[in-house]
Write a protein that holds these residues in place. Sequence first.
Motif: not given
Length: 388
Positions: A210-216, A225-227, A318-323, A345-347
């Motif tokens: 999910p951090w591929s957008g900011p990294v790119s 690519v957004r979370p 309970a837990y949550g995450g970003f895709r 290699a993402t998305g």
Amino acid sequence: MNRTRVVVIGAGIVGAACARELALAGFDVLVLDRGRPAGGTTSHGEGNLLVSDKGPGAELALAQLSARLWPRLVAEIAEDDPRAAAATEFDPKGGIVVATTEAGADALVAFAEAQRTAGVRTERLSAADVAAAEPALTREVTAAVRYPEDAQVQPAGAALALLGSALRHGARLRTGAEVTGARVRDGRITGVRVAGEVVEADVVVNAAGPWSGPVSARLGAPIAVRPRRGEVLVTTPMPGVVRHKVYDADYVGAVGTGSGELQTSAVVESTWGGTVLIGSSRRRVGFDDTIRPDVLGAIAAKAVRLFPALADAAVMRAYGGFRPYVDDHLPVLGEDPRLAGLWHATGHEGAGIGLSVGTALLLRELLTGATPSMPVAEFTVDRPAVLA
């Protein structure tokens, strides 16, 4: 030996799979992660290896490729490190998709038939079949399809097993190393900046999920690519209550929607330890990691309609995450046309656990000039949804 220097950004399961594949091919691989291995999205998923939720097309083909690879990779890892292989908790238990309305039944049967023509193994279940396969499942089922090729892993365990295998084959790992920029010469990336230093590279692989957008964007070649956030409930152990991965037919629609509003559907499965994982939700809230009770309540309500016995279940956590979400719902795989040497290699959104090993194989094939195991044209970086 190929001593091309490859920096893989991200030590989640996609980065780990890529590192392993490239290390086995003889590349000089360094994995960088701003935190710890499997500490982000990978450890906040359910570990699904699914073909059942994908209609005919490129993503399904990638899922089918990955489904063939997973048992082979687990066996290879077991030869070197049996404990690591066991920690993957690879379980080819199959999945069952159910509908509880007539309209849902029609849609499910049509979807399964389209998948069957694409080579997916599907089995239409009668009411008696459903009761035998899942005794605790509601009897208000209008249609059910079993997918023998669906499987499950413990996602963090699987990622660490892949990464450990990569390290045994010569890859290196640096944690606490956040990438802040790139060094570029003559239109080619030659290194990444980390905490005031430049790490040299011939190839850089952006596998930051999910951090591929900011990294790119930091590397000078932004991709869209957004979370997209999801939550999961975990019960105390309930051995034998849920035997397959079971979800309602609404799940496929929730996966494919482009809406940023809350989407929920019942997705229920057990782990080796007997706990039951209950999902799922999808919503776009940026990187807000707040756990919302109303979201958990909506997930629980749908799960109880599917498995009434869960009404008395004790929720342990309970837990949550970003895709990593892309508007056209397809992974991003290939070299960036704007910056030579930068690969993405993402998305994969919520399918990254399952698709990781197929993605890694395709990356290695593309980097070495080998014929890809499947067509990759739909995954290219220069499509509108990615460079928007």
